[in-house]
Every structure is written in structure tokens, then in C-alpha cells.
Design a protein around this motif. Structure first.
Motif, PDB file in Angstrom:
ATOM      1  N   ARG A 199       0.826  -1.203   0.000  1.00  0.00           N
ATOM      2  CA  ARG A 199       0.000   0.000   0.000  1.00  0.00           C
ATOM      3  C   ARG A 199       0.864   1.259   0.000  1.00  0.00           C
ATOM      4  NH1 ARG A 199      -4.797   1.497   4.294  1.00  0.00           N
ATOM      5  NH2 ARG A 199      -5.313   3.531   3.403  1.00  0.00           N
ATOM      6  N   TRP A 200       1.978   1.244   0.730  1.00  0.00           N
ATOM      7  CA  TRP A 200       2.883   2.392   0.725  1.00  0.00           C
ATOM      8  C   TRP A 200       3.420   2.650  -0.682  1.00  0.00           C
ATOM      9  CZ3 TRP A 200       3.980   6.034   4.221  1.00  0.00           C
ATOM     10  CH2 TRP A 200       3.611   5.802   5.548  1.00  0.00           C
ATOM     11  N   ILE A 201       3.832   1.593  -1.360  1.00  0.00           N
ATOM     12  CA  ILE A 201       4.405   1.763  -2.698  1.00  0.00           C
ATOM     13  C   ILE A 201       3.344   2.285  -3.662  1.00  0.00           C
ATOM     14  CG2 ILE A 201       5.526   0.579  -4.610  1.00  0.00           C
ATOM     15  CD1 ILE A 201       6.651  -1.413  -2.572  1.00  0.00           C
ATOM     16  N   ILE A 202       2.134   1.746  -3.575  1.00  0.00           N
ATOM     17  CA  ILE A 202       1.053   2.210  -4.443  1.00  0.00           C
ATOM     18  C   ILE A 202       0.760   3.683  -4.174  1.00  0.00           C
ATOM     19  CG2 ILE A 202      -1.408   1.961  -4.935  1.00  0.00           C
ATOM     20  CD1 ILE A 202      -1.076  -1.046  -4.417  1.00  0.00           C
ATOM     21  N   ALA A 203       0.733   4.068  -2.891  1.00  0.00           N
ATOM     22  CA  ALA A 203       0.470   5.471  -2.549  1.00  0.00           C
ATOM     23  C   ALA A 203       1.531   6.389  -3.155  1.00  0.00           C
ATOM     24  CB  ALA A 203       0.433   5.633  -1.032  1.00  0.00           C
ATOM     25  N   GLY A 204       2.790   5.956  -3.159  1.00  0.00           N
ATOM     26  CA  GLY A 204       3.845   6.769  -3.756  1.00  0.00           C
ATOM     27  C   GLY A 204       3.684   6.925  -5.252  1.00  0.00           C
ATOM     28  N   PHE A 205       3.339   5.837  -5.937  1.00  0.00           N
ATOM     29  CA  PHE A 205       3.143   5.918  -7.384  1.00  0.00           C
ATOM     30  C   PHE A 205       1.950   6.799  -7.747  1.00  0.00           C
ATOM     31  CE2 PHE A 205       5.928   2.194  -7.947  1.00  0.00           C
ATOM     32  CZ  PHE A 205       6.591   2.578  -9.101  1.00  0.00           C
ATOM     33  N   VAL A 206       0.954   6.859  -6.885  1.00  0.00           N
ATOM     34  CA  VAL A 206      -0.201   7.717  -7.156  1.00  0.00           C
ATOM     35  C   VAL A 206       0.113   9.166  -6.786  1.00  0.00           C
ATOM     36  CG1 VAL A 206      -2.619   8.156  -6.582  1.00  0.00           C
ATOM     37  CG2 VAL A 206      -1.815   5.810  -6.870  1.00  0.00           C
TER      38      VAL A 206
END
Length: 746
Positions: free
Chosen positions: A137-144
Motif C-alpha cells: 500500500r505504501w508503494i502504491i500510494a507513492g506511485f499515485v
């Protein structure tokens, strides 16, 4: 190991992965920093606001070392290694290392290895029971969240920077041409000006379609988060960045990426309908208590999964089918109008034709990136007016350049795409981070990324761009913190990840995001995130620790073959540039020769080694040292032999040998060398033109007439792109020569 330590370790690993993956979004990577222009020009004195080849090499080493640490952490937590994925990645890495020779292989190949290794690490990290879902979830939040800086940059580019760039170019146009040794009108200049005047936002990726591909994937991720996040903060934040990302995607003018986003949205909705994702009006707490409004039809789970896999695979298959259909229809007759969309697809078909011939001739290990660029010139369709370094299809690129390694990577990507269709068994997410555990990682990622950006761009900042930089950094920090807040619906998030993976793979059937050096790492990681949707319960075996030394070996190989030699090469080139600017020609030659020993096969380095030696020979002859001048001339010709070019027998050596013979006044030898060039490159219009001009210069008029007729035929054959045909002035000169020669003969 207790749960708190596992969770914090996973968050730290996710933050490190984000920094490496998002760095190309904020700072450009350039394959050449020195000798891109005339060393004595004003442009050469300006410092580049980008990372060069040396940093890129160490960036890839750091990426592989990070993958090694994360894999070791996963094994320490008893997460079993997916050896099938490791084996497929390893085959591609070995094939790539075989081709580590010239600058192109080092530049692209090291990034390909880094991207595959980091994707492998991200895949294992996100499958850790408990902590893995939070890291994902952290990685997805960064990409968004990175969509916000992209949106600000895109609006600034369209409203301010693009007009200023054109105005600056028009003011310094003649100086720019002189710095590159060009004429007032050349085909390369026309192509440059055509791209310059196109208001396509490219960000730090140099290519609008590549940026469009990554932006499209992040928008689909944001759409998934928009539907999965709680209303209070997460959903408004996801809505903001998704709308901004859609604006950025529009400003890239990448129609392929826009079509891929539309296809991804269809897959996202289909995933919700087929897999039982609750209606978005039903909150996460309602879903946990069974109060949902399911969208799925009354059919078995197996049938629904097969339908979703068919839809996911159908998008890239459809993209390939469209290109093949356009290729089967063939080009329009000369003079007939043809739409730009059809022309783009037709060119892709031509690229695939040439790449398939290369792959058929080299099925085991391929030809590498540099080999593809060279062999494509003779393998391409005669009607294709473009000379490319990529087939604009990730699978065709891998298979033609890596052989069996490319097939292995293709199998891995297809498997990951199919695994991404498996939705999580539970809808409720693990407890979100709170307090400093929520904001500290966000602050660390933002500080490193935008701190590096500030240092690199410091010399070019003024108060307006400094305020933009501050807004981007704070906005990224705030949005990332909001996107990781609150419980989310994991099935919605997985549906968004699947849509992003489908869109990315579908678009890259006609684009080169997985080939382009700056975009390789984030593209690979996005696919790994989609495949790691469900935690793995498999326990590590004792031999799983072998993965750590394997990745260490890969990192050491990158240091020995890429980062070390390229760093030494750049140091010598920088010293050579300073020597030329201070008038120390002999010192510059020594540094250029040393750079060639560090990295062989560099065409630009060879060019300046030749030019400086020719100047030296001319100066010696002028001062009466005939013996010294002859010795330098022999040295110059020796540079054009394969032994001095990394053992590669390239057409470029014949071309340079011809240029040297012409400069020395031996036109017959120059003609013989140039004839070998056109025999190896039967569709190269500039080389045919030079061959004909040399024949005309020595008075071999009959041969020159035939050669000029071949030039006119080749130019007419390039009707699909008038910008790479002969211009009117060139065409009139050739026709006049032919008419005069034929008339005098009669």
C-alpha cells in the motif's frame, strides 16, 4: 520476530523501493553528458541538470543491492523464495550480461537488470503475510502521489516553459547548428524542430509516449484507491491526483496511452463485476459484516476467474492484432492521404518485421541493444523511413535482443499478469499506520527525492520555479500521507492494480517503456505489485538463502562491467573536455584514448579522437614535419579498425574510414570504404548520397549518375515520412547533375 518490527522493516523497505523507482520522475537521466556538442561552443560550457551515464550505472548497482537486502529480509522472515520467478529473471540477466560491450548495451542493459531484480524483490516483499500488504500500500500510494508533481510540471510546461524554449531556440538557432557541425537545413534539424514545436509534455523521460504509459498506470492505480479508500481523506486525495493525472496524460498527447487507460478502466469494472467486489457505496465495515451489494453474476468462481484472465490477456492481444491488421492492409499509395494514427501503427508493424528477422537469425542469446540498432538498418522493411533502436514492443524487444532470456522474461510477465487476476480472499485491510509511522516514511521519501532534485537543478532555479519545487515536494508529502490513511478495500485496490498492469502491458505492445532506461525500473515494479496481490503462506527452505549471494554476484558484475568502466570513461571525457577548452590538444587526445580503453565502441569518442588527430596531422604538415604528419595519419586510420573499436566490425568503422580517407585526399579509397557502407546498409539515404557525391567529385560521372538515381529512388521510397526525404534543394541538384551528365554524353 515481533509484528511491530516486521511492519516497520517492511515500511522501510517500501520507502527505499519508492525512492529508487520514483527518482527518474524528478530528475532526468541522460546517456551522454560530454561531447554532445562542440567542446568549444557556449553550449558545452553549460552544466547539465540531469544525471549522466556514471550515476546511472551506480543507480543500477544500488537497485540490485537493495533487491538483495529485501530478499534477505524476506527469507529472514521465513518467506519462501519463488524460485520459478528467480530462474526466469536469471536467464534474462545472463543473456544481457553476454552483450555488455558498447555504450548502448551498458546504458540500457544495466537498467533492464536493475528493473528485473527490483521487481523480484518487490514481489516477495508484498507477499509477506501481514506486513507485505502494508508495504504494498505504501508503494502504491507513492506511485499515485507522484502524479501531483507531474501535473504541476505539465501545466507549467504548456503555459510557460514550452514557449520560452522555442523562443530561446530561435534566438540561438544558428549557434546551436554550428555547435553540432550541421548545415542550415538538414533532416536531423527538421526532425528536432518538429519535435520541439510539438507541445507534448515529456517530463524527465524524453519521450511523451513513455511518460504517458507510466502516467496512465498511476491514474488507474489512483482510480482503484479512489474506490477503495475511506471517504474522509483518502478518497478526496485519490480523486484529486487521478484527475490531475488524467490532465497530465492528455498533455502528453499519447493517444495509445489514453486508449490503454480506457481499456484498463473496462478491466477494472469487469474485475469488480466478476470477482464480487462490493458496491462502492458499501463501506469497508459493511463489507466486513456481509452487508454488501455484490456486482458479480451467478456463475462459478472458476468461470469468473477464467473470464477475467481472458479479458486481461485480451487487451495486449488486441493491440497486437490491430497492428498486424494495419500491416496486412499495407501503406497507402504514394500521394494518398494517411492518418497519423494509421501511420504510427504501420511503422510499428515495420519495426516488428525487422526485429523478427533479427530474432530468427539469433534465436539463442539475441543481439543486445547495440546489435539491434545496427542490424535493424539492414533487416528493416525498405518502405520504413525510420531507423530505430527498439521494436516498440516489450516482448519483441526482449526476444530479439536477449534470445532465450527474452522468452523467459516474456513468460514471467505473462504469468504475473495472470496472477494479478486473483483477488484477495478478504476485503478488509490491515490496520493503517498512525502517527509518526504514517508521516515519517512519507517525509523520508519526499526529502530524498526532492532534495536530490533541488541539488541537481539548483543552478537553473529562480523564485518562480523554486516555489513550484516547494509546492511539488509538500504536495507529494501530504497526498502520500493521506493515501495511506484509513482502512481500504483490498479487492478494489487489487482491481486497480490489475487495470494498471493490463494497461501498461497493452500500451507497451506499441511503445518502449520497458526499453527506455529511465522508465524500466518503475514499469517492472508496477507489474510486480499487481502480481503480489495475495500473501504467500509458503515457508522458506534452508537453501532459499542462496538468493542473497546470487543477487550479490549480479551487483558485482554490474560494478565490474558497467559502473566502474563508465565512471572511468566519464572522468576521462570530462578531463578531455577541459583540455580542449584550455587549448591542450595533446592532453585531450590522451584522455580520449584512455576513455576508449574504459568503454569500447563509443562512436562519439571515436569521432573526436579522429578529428583531433586530423587537426594535429594538418598542423604538423603546416610546420614542415611531413614524417610526423604521416605517422598521425596512420594512427588515425588505425582507429577505424575493429581491433580499436572493441573488436566490433561495424559499418560505422567503414563510414569513419571513408571520412578519414576523404580528409587525407585519398578519394578513391574513400569511395571504396563508402561502397562497403551502402552494401551493409542498403536503405541508408545519407550514405548513398555521400557515395554518389564522392563519385561525382572524382569525375566518375557514369557511376555517379547511377548512384544519384538510386538516391532519388530511395528518397521516393520514404514517402511515408516526407521529413526524411530529400529536400527540394537537394532533389533539384541531383536532377540537374543527371541531366547535365546525360546531355554531355549524348
Amino acid at each position: 520476530m515481533n509484528d511491530t518490527l516486521q511492519r516497520r522493516g517492511a515500511i522501510a523497505a517500501a520507502a527505499a523501493l519508492l525512492i529508487v523507482a520514483l527518482l527518474p520522475y524528478v530528475v532526468a537521466f541522460l546517456p551522454r553528458i560530454y561531447f554532445d556538442v562542440d567542446p568549444n561552443s557556449e553550449a558545452a560550457a553549460q552544466s547539465a541538470i540531469a544525471f549522466g551515464p556514471a550515476f546511472a550505472g551506480w543507480y543500477c548497482v544500488i537497485a540490485v543491492l537493495l533487491a538483495c537486502l529485501i530478499m534477505g529480509w524476506c527469507v529472514l522472515l521465513r518467506r519462501a523464495v519463488a524460485w520459478w520467478a528467480v530462474a526466469l529473471v536469471s536467464v534474462g540477466i545472463v543473456a544481457q550480461m553476454v552483450h555488455f560491450r558498447g555504450p548502448d548495451d551498458l546504458w540500457y542493459g544495466s537498467a533492464w537488470i536493475a528493473g528485473a531484480c527490483l521487481a523480484l524483490a518487490a514481489y516477495h516483499l508484498c507477499q509477506l503475510p501481514g506486513a507485505g500488504a502494508g508495504a504494498r500500500r505504501w508503494i502504491i500510494a507513492g506511485f499515485v502521489a507522484v502524479l501531483l508533481p507531474l501535473t504541476i510540471d505539465a501545466v507549467w510546461f504548456v503555459t510557460v516553459e514550452h514557449a520560452e524554449t522555442i523562443e530561446s531556440y530561435q534566438r540561438q538557432q544558428q549557434q546551436w547548428i554550428d555547435a553540432r557541425g550541421g548545415e542550415t537545413v538538414t533532416n536531423s534539424q527538421q526532425l528536432y524542430e518538429r519535435r520541439l514545436h510539438a507541445p507534448d509534455f515529456i517530463g524527465n523521460f524524453s519521450l511523451s509516449n513513455v511518460l504517458g504509459s507510466l502516467t496512465m498506470a498511476s491514474v488507474l492505480l489512483g482510480t482503484g484507491l479512489l474506490l477503495a479508500s475511506p471517504w474522509r481523506w483518502g478518497r478526496p486525495a485519490a480523486l484529486l491526483v487521478s484527475v490531475g493525472g488524467a490532465v497530465t496524460l492528455y498533455l502528453t498527447h499519447s493517444r495509445g496511452a489514453q486508449a490503454a487507460m480506457f481499456a484498463g478502466l473496462i478491466v477494472l469494472l469487469a474485475a469488480c463485476w466478476l470477482t464480487g467486489v462490493p458496491h462502492p457505496r458499501a463501506g469497508v465495515s459493511d463489507a466486513a459484516h456481509g452487508r454488501t451489494r455484490p456486482w458479480h453474476p451467478t456463475m462459478s468462481i472458476r468461470v469468473r476467474r477464467w473470464l477475467l484472465m481472458a479479458m486481461s490477456m485480451g487487451v495486449p492481444v488486441a493491440a497486437v492484432a490491430v497492428v498486424l491488421a494495419v500491416g496486412a492492409m499495407g501503406p497507402s499509395p504514394e500521394g494518398a492521404p494517411i492518418s497519423s494514427a494509421k501511420l504510427t501503427l504501420l511503422f510499428r508493424y515495420h519495426y516488428w518485421q525487422g526485429a523478427s528477422r533479427i530474432a530468427a537469425d539469433h534465436p539463442l542469446i539475441g543481439v543486445g541493444q547495440a546489435g539491434f540498432r545496427e542490424q535493424y538498418l539492414s533487416a528493416k522493411n525498405p518502405l520504413s523511413p525510420e531507423d530505430v533502436r527498439s521494436a516498440h514492443n516489450l516482448f519483441v524487444d526482449w526476444i530479439s535482443m536477449l534470445g532465450l532470456g527474452g522468452w523467459a522474461w516474456t513468460a514471467l510477465i505473462v504469468t504475473w499478469l495472470l496472477r494479478a487476476t486473483k483477488m484477495p480472499a478478504t476485503e478488509d485491510d490491515h490496520p493503517p499506520p498512525v502517527g509518526y509511522e504514517r508521516w515519517l516514511p512519507c517525509a523520508a521519501v519526499a526529502a530524498v527525492l526532492f532534495g536530490i532534485q533541488y541539488v541537481i537543478k539548483l543552478d537553473s532555479l529562480w523564485w518562480g520555479t523554486a516555489l513550484l519545487w516547494l509546492a511539488e515536494a509538500l504536495g507529494f508529502l501530504l497526498l502520500m500521507g493521506l493515501l495511506v490513511a484509513g482502512r481500504i478495500n483490498r479487492r478494489w485496490m487489487q482491481a486497480g492494480m490489475l487495470a494498471a498492469a493490463v494497461g501498461l502491458i497493452g500500451h507497451n505492445q506499441i511503445e518502449m517503456t520497458f526499453h527506455h532506461m529511465p522508465s524500466v525500473v518503475p514499469a517492472w515494479m508496477l507489474l510486480a505489485l499487481a502480481a503480489a496481490g495475495a500473501p504467500s503462506a509458503a515457508k522458506a527452505k534452508r537453501f532459499d538463502w542462496v538468493i542473497v549471494p546470487l543477487l550479490l554476484i549480479a551487483a558485482v558484475m554490474l560494478v565490474v562491467c558497467v559502473a566502474g568502466p563508465v565512471t572511468r570513461q566519464q572522468e576521462h571525457l570530462a578531463a578531455a573536455l577541459r583540455a580542449i577548452q584550455s587549448g591542450r590538444g595533446q592532453a585531450a587526445l590522451a584522455e580520449l584514448d584512455a576513455s576508449a580503453l574504459s568503454v569500447a565502441g563509443d562512436d562519439t569518442t571515436l569521432r573526436w579522437r579522429i578529428l583531433l588527430r586530423l587537426e594535429k596531422a594538418q598542423a604538423l604538415a603546416k610546420f614542415g614535419d611531413a614524417r610526423g604528419a604521416e605517422r598521425v595519419r596512420r594512427e588515425t586510420l588505425a582507429l577505424c579498425e575493429p581491433a580499436a573499436f572493441g573488436g566490433v566490425d561495424s559499418f560505422r568503422l567503414d563510414r569513419w574510414r571513408s571520412n578519414v580517407h576523404e580528409a587525407l585526399g585519398d578519394l578513391d579509397a574513400a569511395i571504396a570504404d563508402q561502397k562497403r557502407v551502402i552494401e551493409r546498409l542498403p536503405y541508408s539515404l545519407p550514405d548513398y548520397m555521400r557515395y554518389a557525391d564522392l563519385l561525382a567529385e572524382v569525375g566518375r560521372r557514369a557511376e555517379a549518375v547511377e548512384a544519384y538515381r538510386d538516391v532519388l529512388a530511395l528518397s521516393a521510397q520514404r514517402y511515408l515520412d516526407p521529413a526524411v526525404q530529400l529536400n527540394d534543394e537537394q532533389r533539384q541538384r541531383l536532377v540537374a547533375y543527371i541531366e547535365q551528365a546525360v546531355g554531355s554524353r549524348q
